[in-house]
Design a protein around this motif. Structure first.
Motif, short mmCIF file in Angstrom:
data_model
loop_
_atom_site.label_atom_id
_atom_site.label_comp_id
_atom_site.label_asym_id
_atom_site.label_seq_id
_atom_site.Cartn_x
_atom_site.Cartn_y
_atom_site.Cartn_z
N GLY A 180 33.46 36.06 -24.88
CA GLY A 180 32.29 36.84 -25.47
C GLY A 180 31.11 36.27 -24.58
N VAL A 181 31.49 35.76 -23.38
CA VAL A 181 30.24 35.39 -22.72
C VAL A 181 29.97 36.06 -21.46
CG1 VAL A 181 30.82 32.81 -23.25
CG2 VAL A 181 31.74 33.52 -21.31
N SER A 182 28.95 35.78 -20.71
CA SER A 182 28.10 36.31 -19.50
C SER A 182 29.12 36.33 -18.51
CB SER A 182 26.66 36.06 -19.43
OG SER A 182 26.85 34.88 -18.70
N ARG A 217 35.24 39.13 -21.34
CA ARG A 217 35.44 39.98 -22.38
C ARG A 217 35.97 39.13 -23.60
NH1 ARG A 217 39.95 42.30 -24.22
NH2 ARG A 217 41.01 42.22 -22.05
N SER A 274 34.04 29.23 -24.68
CA SER A 274 33.59 29.50 -23.24
C SER A 274 33.68 28.26 -22.21
CB SER A 274 32.17 29.70 -23.47
OG SER A 274 31.20 28.82 -24.05
#
Length: 402
Positions: A44-46, A41, A19
């Motif tokens: 895998g983070v906001s 996506r 990230s």
């Protein structure tokens, strides 16, 4: 596929997804993502974390927004791409008598090139200083406002990958044990990188072909003979960096010609371009250069054609063992001798005679597509990979904040 631009999602891109800003930049640079949504996506983070990291990268000059991407149901996302900017690197492929130079932008696109006359007997300091000066001049000629940020060089001799030093190069008197990378950095004041010439030519071919051949053997056949190996999408150097050095494989039934390594009948003294030139001169054929050798062979000179075919066959005999052992998808022939149909035919003859059918059924034996600037592209690409390494970018952004 655009030559020099990485393919999407190839196995050559082994950087772990994270990230950090550097990791997200890597996904954009390698074509695995083109939008904030894709970054979120894959990492895998906001979305908010991605937005913050992307703004950092845009502010630092690494990324730019390039319009609208494809919609998946809502508003069209803004596309992200690598910002080219004005920063460039120079790749150098050093030979025995000449050096090829190329200026590459951040996308590894070649924007200027040059062929320079050099003499290795002048010594490492003089040659390196000459090429650093020429690199700066070439960048100035390539365009106003370009900033040289690094210089990388391929060397015609074994390079210890742990120390960066040349180790017993056969045609480089006075260069043994020299740390050329340190010389480049000292004279240029810039990040530098060095590697063996066969390695960088293999990497250049791999990148130029879009990184769609995961297992490839590249043969550099010129005044000397070398080999570079791409294994599972990565340049394979081995423990000390001499993986693929076939020049000192002894041929059991060859003439006992002394080699610089101290043994007799090595491939380099039997089948290299220098060996062919020596043999022709002994027969009274006046030929001064590799270009002349290729030219008279094209004009059907019987002795030159025979020697070139024999050299290809002997080279192919050594390569047959590698093909059987490694089972590559492609065997690519580069260097000056690859311009000779007789040499290429000799290699093919040995490969298809001595290899297992399963090793050759789908083997692509071909001549280099990238040509004489393959080494320049390869070493330039390697330096760019180092300059934009995710960890390096993260360290730079942290330093800017503190």
């Amino acid at each position: 596929m655009v030559p020099g631009v990485p393919a999407r999602g190839r196995t050559g891109f082994t950087q772990a997804v994270g990230s950090s800003a550097g990791s997200l930049f890597h996904l954009i640079r390698t074509g695995q993502a083109t939008s904030r949504a894709e970054l979120a996506r894959l990492a895998g983070v906001s979305a908010s974390t991605v937005a913050m990291r992307v703004e950092e990268l845009i502010a630092a000059g690494y990324l730019e927004e390039t319009g609208k991407g494809e919609s998946t149901g809502g508003r069209k996302p803004r596309s992200l791409s690598l910002r080219v900017g004005n920063q460039v690197v120079v790749g150098i492929d050093l030979g025995e008598h000449h050096a090829s130079l190329g200026v590459l932008d951040r996308r590894a696109r070649l924007i200027a090139d040059s062929l320079e006359t050099v003499s290795l007997v002048d010594g490492p300091e003089a040659v390196v200083r000459q090429l650093v000066d020429r690199s700066r001049a070439l960048v100035a000629e390539a365009g106003e406002g370009l900033e040289l940020t690094g210089i990388a060089m391929g060397l015609p001799g074994p390079v210890d990958s742990r120390t960066g030093k040349l180790v017993a190069p056969s045609r480089m008197p006075g260069w043994n044990g020299v740390a050329v990378r340190e010389l480049l950095e000292a004279y240029s004041g810039l990040p530098a990188r060095v590697d063996n010439d066969a390695n960088i030519m293999a990497l250049g071919e791999y990148v130029y072909r879009g990184q769609d051949i995961d297992n490839m053997v590249f043969v550099k056949a010129g005044t000397g003979i070398g080999c570079g190996v791409i294994a599972s999408g990565e340049l394979h150097r081995g423990f000390r960096g001499i993986a693929g050095d076939i020049s000192h494989v002894s041929l059991s039934d060859a003439e006992p010609i002394p080699c610089s390594c101290g043994r007799l009948g090595c491939l380099d003294v039997i089948a290299s371009g220098s060996a062919i030139l020596d043999s022709l001169r002994e027969e009274g054929v006046e030929v001064e250069s590799m270009n002349e050798l290729i030219a008279i062979a094209r004009d059907a000179h019987p002795l030159a054609t025979r020697y070139l075919r024999d050299a290809g066959r002997r080279t192919g005999e050594v390569l047959a063992t590698i093909v059987n052992f490694f089972n590559p998808e492609a065997l690519v022939l580069g260097g000056k001798l690859s311009q000779s149909e007789a040499f290429v035919a000799g290699v093919r003859q040995a490969i298809y005679t001595q290899c297992l059918p399963m090793a050759t059924d789908f083997l692509d034996v071909s001549v280099s597509e990238v040509g004489w600037l393959g080494g320049v592209r390869g070493i330039g690409w390697a330096l760019l990979e180092e300059i934009v390494d995710p960890a390096r970018i993260d360290a730079e952004l942290r330093s800017a904040v503190s």
